[in-house]
Design an enzyme around this catalytic site. Structure first.
Site, PDB file in Angstrom:
ATOM      1  N   CYS A  12      -2.539 -67.552 -26.274  1.00  0.00           N
ATOM      2  CA  CYS A  12      -2.775 -68.989 -26.398  1.00  0.00           C
ATOM      3  C   CYS A  12      -4.225 -69.239 -26.806  1.00  0.00           C
ATOM      4  O   CYS A  12      -5.139 -68.613 -26.255  1.00  0.00           O
ATOM      5  CB  CYS A  12      -2.483 -69.676 -25.065  1.00  0.00           C
ATOM      6  SG  CYS A  12      -2.741 -71.451 -25.069  1.00  0.00           S
ATOM      7  N   HIS A  65       2.902 -77.200 -23.757  1.00  0.00           N
ATOM      8  CA  HIS A  65       1.577 -77.847 -23.697  1.00  0.00           C
ATOM      9  C   HIS A  65       1.703 -79.362 -23.552  1.00  0.00           C
ATOM     10  O   HIS A  65       0.898 -79.989 -22.860  1.00  0.00           O
ATOM     11  CB  HIS A  65       0.756 -77.541 -24.954  1.00  0.00           C
ATOM     12  CG  HIS A  65      -0.015 -76.267 -24.892  1.00  0.00           C
ATOM     13  ND1 HIS A  65      -1.012 -76.030 -23.971  1.00  0.00           N
ATOM     14  CD2 HIS A  65       0.066 -75.149 -25.656  1.00  0.00           C
ATOM     15  CE1 HIS A  65      -1.512 -74.827 -24.169  1.00  0.00           C
ATOM     16  NE2 HIS A  65      -0.879 -74.269 -25.180  1.00  0.00           N
ATOM     17  N   HIS A  81       6.351 -72.779 -26.717  1.00  0.00           N
ATOM     18  CA  HIS A  81       4.985 -72.706 -26.189  1.00  0.00           C
ATOM     19  C   HIS A  81       4.250 -74.032 -26.403  1.00  0.00           C
ATOM     20  O   HIS A  81       3.624 -74.565 -25.473  1.00  0.00           O
ATOM     21  CB  HIS A  81       4.249 -71.553 -26.885  1.00  0.00           C
ATOM     22  CG  HIS A  81       2.833 -71.381 -26.467  1.00  0.00           C
ATOM     23  ND1 HIS A  81       2.417 -70.347 -25.656  1.00  0.00           N
ATOM     24  CD2 HIS A  81       1.716 -72.105 -26.743  1.00  0.00           C
ATOM     25  CE1 HIS A  81       1.104 -70.457 -25.457  1.00  0.00           C
ATOM     26  NE2 HIS A  81       0.657 -71.515 -26.111  1.00  0.00           N
ATOM     27  N   GLU A  82       4.322 -74.567 -27.622  1.00  0.00           N
ATOM     28  CA  GLU A  82       3.598 -75.810 -27.918  1.00  0.00           C
ATOM     29  C   GLU A  82       4.202 -77.005 -27.187  1.00  0.00           C
ATOM     30  O   GLU A  82       3.469 -77.885 -26.717  1.00  0.00           O
ATOM     31  CB  GLU A  82       3.540 -76.057 -29.429  1.00  0.00           C
ATOM     32  CG  GLU A  82       2.839 -74.979 -30.234  1.00  0.00           C
ATOM     33  CD  GLU A  82       1.480 -74.554 -29.692  1.00  0.00           C
ATOM     34  OE1 GLU A  82       0.763 -75.377 -29.090  1.00  0.00           O
ATOM     35  OE2 GLU A  82       1.122 -73.374 -29.870  1.00  0.00           O
TER      36      GLU A  82
END
EC number: 3.5.1.88
Length: 165
Positions: free
Chosen positions: A93, A139, A135-136
């Site tokens: 990351c 966030h 993953h994004e």
């Protein structure tokens, strides 16, 4: 365009939930362009708006090799609508520089959202693209890579990077 500062753990903005985008305007287009430039400058494959200190539901992703034509994806208000399978793979990351870990993610995902012009899009992704999208989107919900690892690995991370709980 400008290269933005990528927020690093333990910056508090990374733990906050991003807000839904209700208006696509010039300011948002500028943010999108700056995020794209920032992601490429950092040699990343994805970037979420909270990583540059903006609590908006916006991600940019490009998993293509740099020497090939870029397959840039811009997603506003993305959400995973379907997923299947599991795969264990190495992940890092931009907000956790120098840290990688093996992590289970869904092998296939379907993500819906809006493109930068406000048009609804749906992406079916597998492999690295599926991993990057998950993953994004994490966030956007204030979830970091270290939130998904075992307590022991998390403690080792904190010792190595000298952070507190």
């Amino acid at each position: 365009m400008a290269i933005l500062e990528i927020k690093k753990y333990p910056d508090e903005v990374l733990k906050k939930k991003a807000e839904t985008i209700s208006e696509i305007n010039g300011d948002l287009q500028k943010l999108i362009d700056n995020m794209i430039e920032t992601m490429y400058n950092a040699n990343g494959i994805g970037l979420a708006a909270p990583q540059v200190g903006v609590l908006k539901r916006l991600i940019v992703v490009d998993t293509s090799p740099r020497e090939q034509n870029q397959s840039l994806i811009v997603l506003i208000n993305p959400e995973i609508t379907d997923s299947e399978g599991e795969i264990l793979s190495e992940e890092g990351c931009l907000s956790l520089p120098g840290f990688t870990t093996r992590l289970k993610r869904k092998e296939r995902v379907i993500v819906k959202g809006l493109d930068r012009n406000g048009k609804e899009i749906e992406i079916e992704a597998t492999g690295l693209l599926a991993r990057a999208l998950q993953h994004e989107i994490d966030h956007l919900d204030g979830i970091l890579l270290i939130d998904k690892i075992s307590p022991l690995k998390r403690e080792l991370f904190r010792k190595k990077f000298k952070t507190k709980k």
